[in-house]
Design an enzyme around this catalytic site. Structure first.
Site, PDB file in Angstrom:
ATOM      1  N   SER A   1      49.351 100.276   7.168  1.00 32.81           N
ATOM      2  CA  SER A   1      48.598 101.497   6.881  1.00 32.81           C
ATOM      3  C   SER A   1      47.198 101.345   7.473  1.00 32.81           C
ATOM      4  O   SER A   1      46.484 100.403   7.119  1.00 32.81           O
ATOM      5  CB  SER A   1      48.525 101.695   5.358  1.00 32.81           C
ATOM      6  OG  SER A   1      47.682 102.769   5.035  1.00 32.81           O
TER       7      SER A   1
ATOM      8  N   LYS B   1      51.350 103.747   9.928  1.00 34.50           N
ATOM      9  CA  LYS B   1      50.895 104.888   9.120  1.00 34.50           C
ATOM     10  C   LYS B   1      49.405 105.032   9.334  1.00 34.50           C
ATOM     11  O   LYS B   1      48.672 104.049   9.310  1.00 34.50           O
ATOM     12  CB  LYS B   1      51.224 104.612   7.655  1.00 34.50           C
ATOM     13  CG  LYS B   1      50.406 105.393   6.631  1.00 34.50           C
ATOM     14  CD  LYS B   1      51.005 105.229   5.240  1.00 34.50           C
ATOM     15  CE  LYS B   1      49.931 105.228   4.158  1.00 34.50           C
ATOM     16  NZ  LYS B   1      50.519 105.013   2.803  1.00 34.50           N
TER      17      LYS B   1
ATOM     18  N   LYS C   1      45.881 107.124   8.123  1.00 33.73           N
ATOM     19  CA  LYS C   1      45.246 107.994   7.138  1.00 33.73           C
ATOM     20  C   LYS C   1      44.646 109.185   7.874  1.00 33.73           C
ATOM     21  O   LYS C   1      44.048 109.023   8.946  1.00 33.73           O
ATOM     22  CB  LYS C   1      44.136 107.227   6.410  1.00 33.73           C
ATOM     23  CG  LYS C   1      44.647 106.079   5.562  1.00 33.73           C
ATOM     24  CD  LYS C   1      45.357 106.606   4.336  1.00 33.73           C
ATOM     25  CE  LYS C   1      45.716 105.483   3.372  1.00 33.73           C
ATOM     26  NZ  LYS C   1      46.397 105.989   2.172  1.00 33.73           N
TER      27      LYS C   1
ATOM     28  N   ASP D   1      49.222 109.857   6.268  1.00 29.38           N
ATOM     29  CA  ASP D   1      48.995 109.943   4.816  1.00 29.38           C
ATOM     30  C   ASP D   1      47.685 110.682   4.572  1.00 29.38           C
ATOM     31  O   ASP D   1      46.621 110.234   4.997  1.00 29.38           O
ATOM     32  CB  ASP D   1      48.928 108.532   4.214  1.00 29.38           C
ATOM     33  CG  ASP D   1      48.798 108.534   2.689  1.00 29.38           C
ATOM     34  OD1 ASP D   1      48.758 109.622   2.085  1.00 29.38           O
ATOM     35  OD2 ASP D   1      48.740 107.425   2.107  1.00 29.38           O
TER      36      ASP D   1
ATOM     37  N   GLU E   1      52.699 112.131   4.257  1.00 27.49           N
ATOM     38  CA  GLU E   1      52.575 111.645   2.879  1.00 27.49           C
ATOM     39  C   GLU E   1      51.497 112.406   2.120  1.00 27.49           C
ATOM     40  O   GLU E   1      50.374 112.557   2.607  1.00 27.49           O
ATOM     41  CB  GLU E   1      52.253 110.140   2.915  1.00 27.49           C
ATOM     42  CG  GLU E   1      52.198 109.470   1.556  1.00 27.49           C
ATOM     43  CD  GLU E   1      51.974 107.952   1.664  1.00 27.49           C
ATOM     44  OE1 GLU E   1      52.201 107.384   2.749  1.00 27.49           O
ATOM     45  OE2 GLU E   1      51.554 107.350   0.667  1.00 27.49           O
TER      46      GLU E   1
ATOM     47  N   ASP F   1      53.512 110.517  -2.935  1.00 32.07           N
ATOM     48  CA  ASP F   1      52.952 109.259  -3.441  1.00 32.07           C
ATOM     49  C   ASP F   1      52.302 109.568  -4.793  1.00 32.07           C
ATOM     50  O   ASP F   1      52.965 109.527  -5.846  1.00 32.07           O
ATOM     51  CB  ASP F   1      51.957 108.702  -2.394  1.00 32.07           C
ATOM     52  CG  ASP F   1      51.172 107.485  -2.856  1.00 32.07           C
ATOM     53  OD1 ASP F   1      51.330 107.051  -4.009  1.00 32.07           O
ATOM     54  OD2 ASP F   1      50.360 106.943  -2.067  1.00 32.07           O
TER      55      ASP F   1
ATOM     56  N   LYS G   1      55.310 103.043  -5.810  1.00 31.38           N
ATOM     57  CA  LYS G   1      54.403 101.925  -6.075  1.00 31.38           C
ATOM     58  C   LYS G   1      54.643 101.560  -7.525  1.00 31.38           C
ATOM     59  O   LYS G   1      54.382 102.386  -8.409  1.00 31.38           O
ATOM     60  CB  LYS G   1      52.946 102.353  -5.895  1.00 31.38           C
ATOM     61  CG  LYS G   1      52.565 102.712  -4.467  1.00 31.38           C
ATOM     62  CD  LYS G   1      51.132 103.200  -4.376  1.00 31.38           C
ATOM     63  CE  LYS G   1      50.792 103.579  -2.942  1.00 31.38           C
ATOM     64  NZ  LYS G   1      49.473 104.244  -2.846  1.00 31.38           N
TER      65      LYS G   1
ATOM     66  N   GLY H   1      51.650 100.498  -1.043  1.00 33.92           N
ATOM     67  CA  GLY H   1      50.775  99.367  -1.346  1.00 33.92           C
ATOM     68  C   GLY H   1      49.444  99.854  -1.878  1.00 33.92           C
ATOM     69  O   GLY H   1      49.099 101.027  -1.729  1.00 33.92           O
TER      70      GLY H   1
HETATM   71  O1  OSB Z   1      47.727 106.217  -0.446  1.00 33.82           O
HETATM   72  O2  OSB Z   1      49.069 104.697   0.091  1.00 33.82           O
HETATM   73  C1  OSB Z   1      47.944 105.022  -0.278  1.00 33.82           C
HETATM   74  C2  OSB Z   1      45.604 101.997  -0.356  1.00 33.82           C
HETATM   75  C3  OSB Z   1      44.890 102.253  -1.518  1.00 33.82           C
HETATM   76  C4  OSB Z   1      45.153 103.416  -2.210  1.00 33.82           C
HETATM   77  C5  OSB Z   1      46.127 104.308  -1.760  1.00 33.82           C
HETATM   78  C6  OSB Z   1      46.853 104.039  -0.612  1.00 33.82           C
HETATM   79  C7  OSB Z   1      46.556 102.883   0.120  1.00 33.82           C
HETATM   80  C8  OSB Z   1      47.192 102.531   1.379  1.00 33.82           C
HETATM   81  C9  OSB Z   1      47.168 101.087   1.795  1.00 33.82           C
HETATM   82  O3  OSB Z   1      47.666 103.337   2.134  1.00 33.82           O
HETATM   83  C10 OSB Z   1      48.465 100.428   1.567  1.00 33.82           C
HETATM   84  C11 OSB Z   1      48.390  98.935   1.692  1.00 33.82           C
HETATM   85  O4  OSB Z   1      48.437  98.457   2.822  1.00 33.82           O
HETATM   86  O5  OSB Z   1      48.292  98.243   0.658  1.00 33.82           O
HETATM   87 MG    MG Z   2      49.592 107.190  -0.022  1.00 32.45          MG
END
Ligand code: OSB
Ligand code: MG
Length: 368
Positions: A135, A161, A163, A188, A213, A238, A262, A290
């Site tokens: 991510s 992925k 953001k 995402d 996402e 999510d 998660k 994650g």
């Molecule tokens: O939205 O998936 C998410 C990290 C912190 C809070 C929300 C998210 C995320 C990530 C990172 O996308 C995922 C990771 O590599 O742990």
């Molecule tokens: Mg997410």
């Protein structure tokens, strides 16, 4: 199983690189760890709550308070037979899934160890390794984004992925697709849009994304269903899925075609399993998200992702994607082919480096 004592700690850990999302930038992570003492042995868990109430209303501070004030007192010195009994003890507390999950996952690790099974097998996992994705946070420039992607593809990650947020979306994705027409790619939004942005979001359909996402608000299943009817790109939820009930209703409404599980967000492994099974029945794939975990939470995620309906690479990257030194031994490493091997030792399957944990600790309390 009798829980004799519970220790709570907050660590301060610097991320190798700051992580920027539509919520803001994160440089330091303050993982909240829990250690259950059962028959003289320690069983560790990690609470995934963030420092501020952006991704969820829960924070490190609220989780500490809930654990100390309600959840730990409910189990301390008590014979707790199984996870169902634990869930019953926690049921009077509304919400606060991340705080509950920290206990539930540590407790499940203890049960797995007692059953002399690796956590993955104890949970019903059917594979010995999981596919790993990465991510990538919002970058200052498209060039930096492309460089980050190039590096992670070279490392072997199976899915990228990125953001997104308004102003960092269509152009960024278009640039990635121009450079990498074939890679497995998704975006995402962390709730950065609303249904009025549907005409804008429809532009993503031309990029062949694996999924989009959480485009809309937390809990808004109805608008997600309306958006999904307008998009060819599958929507993945999510933040909106906090329980098996949310998952059932999302599937009934057609609010998503993929679910990010998660375990911390939904209250632990047992609820994750129920969501996993509901999605499987509906032929909807799930993957494991994650929360920038240490090796403790990561071990939990890896174990969970060995279940059969985890059919897409997760946001479960190697330890060195996040930390100069992880707090578990061995750390999680990316294998050739972009996979991570599930530990085969009994229980959590990794050893916690207690001395390092001690050095990183900024707050500690033993409840007994
Ligand atoms: O939205 O998936 C998410 C990290 C912190 C809070 C929300 C998210 C995320 C990530 C990172 O996308 C995922 C990771 O590599 O742990
Ligand atoms: Mg997410």
């Amino acid at each position: 199983m009798k829980i004799d004592a519970v220790e709570l700690r907050v660590l301060k850990m610097r991320l190798l690189k700051p992580f920027r999302t539509s919520f803001g930038v994160q440089q330091d992570r303050y993982p909240l760890l829990i250690r259950l003492e059962v028959e003289g042995r320690s069983h560790w868990g990690e609470c995934v709550a963030s420092e501020g109430p952006w991704y969820s209303y829960e924070t490190v501070e609220t989780a500490w308070q809930l654990l100390k004030g309600y959840l730990v007192p409910a189990i301390l010195g008590r014979e707790v037979a199984d996870v169902a009994a634990l869930e019953t003890l926690f049921a009077p507390v509304r919400g606060h899934h991340m705080a509950k999950a920290a206990v539930e996952m540590a407790f499940t690790g203890a049960l797995a160890e007692h059953a002399r099974k690796p956590l993955a097998r104890f949970l019903g996992g059917t594979r010995d390794r999981i596919e790993s994705g990465v991510s990538i946070g919002i970058q200052a420039t498209v060039d930096e984004l492309l460089r980050a992607i190039e590096k992670h593809l070279e490392e072997g990650y199976r899915r990228i992925k990125v953001k997104i947020e308004p102003g960092w979306d269509v152009t960024a994705i278009a640039a990635i697709r121009e450079r990498y027409p074939e890679i497995s790619l998704m975006a995402d939004a962390n709730s950065a849009y609303d249904l009025e942005d549907a005409v804008h979001l429809v532009q993503f359909d031309r990029f062949g994304l694996l999924m989009l996402e959480q485009p809309l608000a937390v809990g808004d299943l109805v608008d997600h269903a309306a958006l999904q009817r307008q998009l060819r790109t599958p929507i993945c939820l999510d933040e909106s899925i906090e329980s098996a009930r949310d998952a059932r209703q999302a599937l009934q409404l057609g609010a998503c075609r993929v679910i990010n599980i998660k375990p911390g967000r939904v209250g632990g492994f047992a609820e994750s399993r129920r969501i996993h099974d509901l999605a499987a029945e509906a032929s909807v794939p799930v993957w494991c998200g994650g929360m920038l975990e240490t090796g403790i939470g990561r071990a939990c995620n890896v174990a969970l992702a060995t279940l059969p309906n985890f059919r897409l690479p997760g946001d479960i990257s190697a330890s060195d994607r996040y930390w100069a030194e992880d707090i578990v031994e061995p750390p999680f490493v990316l294998q050739k082919g972009g996979t991570i091997v599930a530990p085969t030792r009994w229980g959590l399957g990794v050893r916690v480096k207690v001395e390092l944990v001690e050095r990183l600790t900024v707050r500690r309390e033993l409840l007994h």
